[in-house]
Design a protein around this motif. Structure first.
Motif, mmCIF file in Angstrom:
data_model
loop_
_atom_site.group_PDB
_atom_site.id
_atom_site.type_symbol
_atom_site.label_atom_id
_atom_site.label_comp_id
_atom_site.label_asym_id
_atom_site.label_seq_id
_atom_site.Cartn_x
_atom_site.Cartn_y
_atom_site.Cartn_z
ATOM 1 N N LEU A 25 3.702 8.986 2.986
ATOM 2 C CA LEU A 25 2.499 9.151 3.792
ATOM 3 C C LEU A 25 2.652 8.648 5.226
ATOM 4 O O LEU A 25 1.977 9.122 6.117
ATOM 5 N N ASP A 26 3.536 7.684 5.430
ATOM 6 C CA ASP A 26 3.727 7.204 6.801
ATOM 7 C C ASP A 26 4.752 8.088 7.487
ATOM 8 O O ASP A 26 5.929 7.795 7.489
ATOM 9 N N GLY A 27 4.306 9.162 8.089
ATOM 10 C CA GLY A 27 5.211 10.173 8.599
ATOM 11 C C GLY A 27 6.037 9.775 9.804
ATOM 12 O O GLY A 27 7.244 9.943 9.828
ATOM 13 N N LYS A 66 0.814 -1.210 0.000
ATOM 14 C CA LYS A 66 0.000 0.000 0.000
ATOM 15 C C LYS A 66 0.853 1.267 0.000
ATOM 16 O O LYS A 66 0.653 2.154 -0.828
ATOM 17 N N SER A 67 1.800 1.348 0.919
ATOM 18 C CA SER A 67 2.606 2.572 1.024
ATOM 19 C C SER A 67 3.474 2.778 -0.211
ATOM 20 O O SER A 67 3.620 3.893 -0.701
ATOM 21 N N THR A 68 4.035 1.689 -0.718
ATOM 22 C CA THR A 68 4.884 1.796 -1.902
ATOM 23 C C THR A 68 4.061 2.294 -3.091
ATOM 24 O O THR A 68 4.505 3.145 -3.864
ATOM 25 N N ARG A 89 7.813 0.074 11.934
ATOM 26 C CA ARG A 89 6.920 -1.063 12.094
ATOM 27 C C ARG A 89 6.164 -1.376 10.808
ATOM 28 O O ARG A 89 5.438 -2.349 10.733
ATOM 29 N N GLY A 90 6.320 -0.504 9.834
ATOM 30 C CA GLY A 90 5.657 -0.746 8.556
ATOM 31 C C GLY A 90 4.150 -0.716 8.666
ATOM 32 O O GLY A 90 3.443 -1.406 7.949
ATOM 33 N N ILE A 91 3.640 0.070 9.585
ATOM 34 C CA ILE A 91 2.184 0.170 9.673
ATOM 35 C C ILE A 91 1.816 1.637 9.616
ATOM 36 O O ILE A 91 2.635 2.504 9.865
ATOM 37 N N THR A 92 0.600 1.907 9.279
ATOM 38 C CA THR A 92 0.146 3.278 9.251
ATOM 39 C C THR A 92 -0.787 3.489 10.426
ATOM 40 O O THR A 92 -1.763 2.773 10.571
ATOM 41 N N ILE A 93 -0.458 4.408 11.279
ATOM 42 C CA ILE A 93 -1.294 4.648 12.444
ATOM 43 C C ILE A 93 -2.216 5.831 12.199
ATOM 44 O O ILE A 93 -3.421 5.723 12.256
HETATM 45 MG MG MG Z 1 2.375 0.907 4.852
#
Ligand code: MG
Ligand code: GDP
Length: 598
Positions: free
Chosen positions: A43-45, A19-21, A52-56
């Motif tokens: 986007l993952d600031g 997703k982020s890529t 952690r490779g997650i979007t909070i």
């Molecule tokens: Mg991501």
């Protein structure tokens, strides 16, 4: 921008499917950010998120795109957090869109979070565009995965897009598909203002910055707005769009996505899911779907060093400005001293907060084992919300205890089904359903106490499936069970933070295992230390730690003073993360020991 030339969409995916890529590639392809400015995963600031490779926290980006029809479109990409702990936020950001890209790793296939996200997208009536990502991988099987999506989700994949976010393949098709297939927002510009808040965060200079989607009407800088669910009113100080850097504008109209700042003091005043309207021409009804988030997992946070209490409180206050779901209240425990009882959406949320406190605020904390929120009914009928075992009414006044349940969905290669069913059984799971997703993979559905999921269930699932199983859960309600309070005494003193509410059938076993584990974890002292587990007055297990025989300094033959100092320093470092309970030093691990017992 006229609604006909706006597209609002998001990307949904199982974690690590790209997703982020892909979001990065869309920003580059539309020249929204320059390739050389591109910090991987724009986007993952937050650092922690990237690690952690997650979007909070959610974020949005407005992209300008000239389509094949020669027209210029404003594409608003609304990012969604990728974890079940934040599913309410996912659902609000999807409510701000008309469509979404469903990214599935072509070398993997449909996973638990793929399904959970698709359900949310369908619930919000979104147009779903399937994207098969990672086609550059030698193991990619986009055709097979495409069939899988059709069979499992029932989604037409005849115009699915094959892509590699990493290699930049398929990006142009994706942008074109967003314009062609995602519906334009409805043209509601004449109506009274309604805007849905899908994210808010605290900025030290601007106060709370609210991100929203305008559904009806328009708003201008300087307008007096009202948040319909909380009733709060504010003058708009700044209005803008995220590009993804903020760019100020004078007005925003139905269909658009933007942000506002209005000297709002904390995010709890501008909650995700609330509806913004105008004071002078208010809408009659708020947009649907607003809920107060309730933390479901609680733990105690205590500074290792009592002097850090004030610092801890200030750090929690600061984090709370940014995090409407974080709760805390002072907790005093005879064993642990002064600290805080903190509430979280789930385990991941808890870990993130702990990590930020330690990293960003440089605090040394002792964390007690997380517990779910129980409900206790006393003999006189009064109900207590129990977010800490010590809040349980005394045994002679206790009529019943209920605990939260989840519906758990696991997706696994079929060879692990037996082992996973056994695991679910051990964790008091109640079998609901099993279905073959494909010839090789299966979904399993269980009703399970949340308490069993918040221990090491996920780790156990991963190890039993060699990492291949994925899971999702949603809270379904409370159920009365035969639960008891297991007390732990160390050196004759009750240690409240080690007490746990558990099922009676497990109490004997857990008590025994816990006492044994504590014996291993607590270092020897100068004296013998008895450890006991008890239910009410009945001791169910006991062990004791023998006294330390030799003085550590005895090794030094008295002579070498620098060596002696070194040794004492080493001991002091080892003491970090210890809490003195009475005369006994207890390490951090001991407070988490109950989680590892199963
Ligand atoms: Mg991501
Ligand atoms: P997210 O968790 O969905 O945001 O996934 P990320 O965008 O962080 O990607 C997870 C991992 O997959 C990263 O190591 C990416 O570099 C990698 N990845 C993403 N897209 C592709 C792709 O198209 N091909 C390959 N080979 N790797 C990819």
């Amino acid at each position: 921008v006229a609604p006909s030339h706006i597209r609002n969409f998001s990307i949904i995916a199982h974690i690590d499917h790209g997703k982020s890529t892909l979001a990065d590639q869309l920003l580059i392809k539309t020249d929204t950010v320059e390739n050389r400015d591109m910090q991987a995963q724009y986007l993952d600031g937050m650092d922690l998120e990237r690690e952690r490779g997650i979007t909070i926290k959610l974020n949005t980006a407005r992209m300008k795109y000239v389509a094949k029809d020669g027209e210029t479109y404003a594409l608003n990409l609304i990012d969604t957090p990728g974890h079940v702990d934040f599913s309410y936020e996912v659902s609000r950001s999807l409510a701000a869109c008309e469509g979404c890209l469903l990214v599935v790793d072509a070398s993997q296939g449909v996973e638990a979070q793929t399904l959970a996200n698709v359900y949310l997208a369908l619930a919000n009536d979104l147009e779903i565009i399937p994207v098969l990502n990672k086609i550059d991988l030698p193991g990619a099987e986009p055709d097979r995965v495409k069939r899988e999506i059709e069979e499992v989700i029932g989604l037409d994949c005849s115009n699915a897009i094959y892509a590699s976010a990493k290699k930049g393949l398929g990006i142009a098709e994706i942008l074109e598909a967003v314009v062609e297939r995602v519906p334009a927002p409805a043209d509601n510009r004449g109506k009274p203002l309604r805007a849905l808040i899908f994210d808010s965060y605290y900025d030290a200079y601007k106060g709370v910055v609210v991100q929203f989607r305008v559904t009806d009407g328009e708003l201008h800088k300087g307008d007096l707005v009202k948040f319909m669910n909380t009733g709060c009113e504010y003058d708009i100080v700044e209005l803008g769009v995220l590009n993804p850097k903020p760019v100020e504008v004078d007005a925003l109209y139905a269909g658009e996505v933007g942000y506002l700042a209005a000297s709002i003091k904390q995010v709890a005043d501008a909650r995700v899911g609330d509806t913004i309207t105008l004071k002078k021409r208010p809408a009659e009804e708020a947009l649907p779907g607003y809920t107060e988030v309730q933390p479901m997992v609680f733990c105690g946070l205590f500074p290792t060093d009592a002097d850090q209490y004030t610092e801890l409180r200030e750090a929690l206050l600061k984090l709370q400005l940014n995090d409407a779901a974080l709760r805390f209240e002072p907790e005093v425990s005879s064993a642990m001293g002064f600290g805080f009882r903190c509430g979280f959406l789930g385990l991941l949320h808890m870990e993130i907060v702990q990590e930020r406190l330690e990293r960003e605020y440089d605090l040394d904390l002792i964390t007690t084992a997380p517990t779910v929120v129980f409900k206790a009914v006393a003999t006189d009928g009064t109900e207590t919300v129990v977010d800490c075992p010590s809040k349980l009414p005394p045994g002679n006044r206790l009529a019943s205890i209920s605990e939260p349940y989840v519906r758990l969905e696991v997706i696994t290669p079929k060879e692990y089904v037996g082992s996973i069913m056994e695991l679910a059984q051990q964790r008091r799971g109640e079998y609901v359903d099993m279905q073959f997703l494909t010839e090789t993979r299966t979904t399993l559905v269980y009703n399970m106490p949340l308490a069993e999921v918040v221990t090491d269930f996920f780790d156990a699932l991963k190890s039993r499936s060699r990492g291949y199983a994925s899971m999702e859960y949603a809270i379904t309600g409370y159920r009365e069970n035969d639960l008891v309070l297991l007390d732990i005494k160390i050196n004759g003193e009750m240690v409240e933070p080690l007490a746990a509410i558990i099922h009676r059938d497990n109490a004997y076993y857990v008590g025994k295992a816990l006492v044994k584990r504590l014996k291993e974890l607590i270092p020897r002292q100068q004296f013998r230390v008895p450890i006991q587990a008890a239910i009410g007055a009945r001791v169910v297990a006991s062990e004791s730690i023998p006294a330390l025989r030799k003085d550590v300094l005895a090794k030094c033959y008295g002579g070498d003073i620098s060596r002696k100092k070194k040794l004492l320093k080493k001991q002091a470092a080892g003491k970090k993360r210890m809490k003195s309970l009475g005369r006994v030093d207890v390490p951090q691990e001991a407070f988490m020991a109950v989680l590892q017992i199963n």
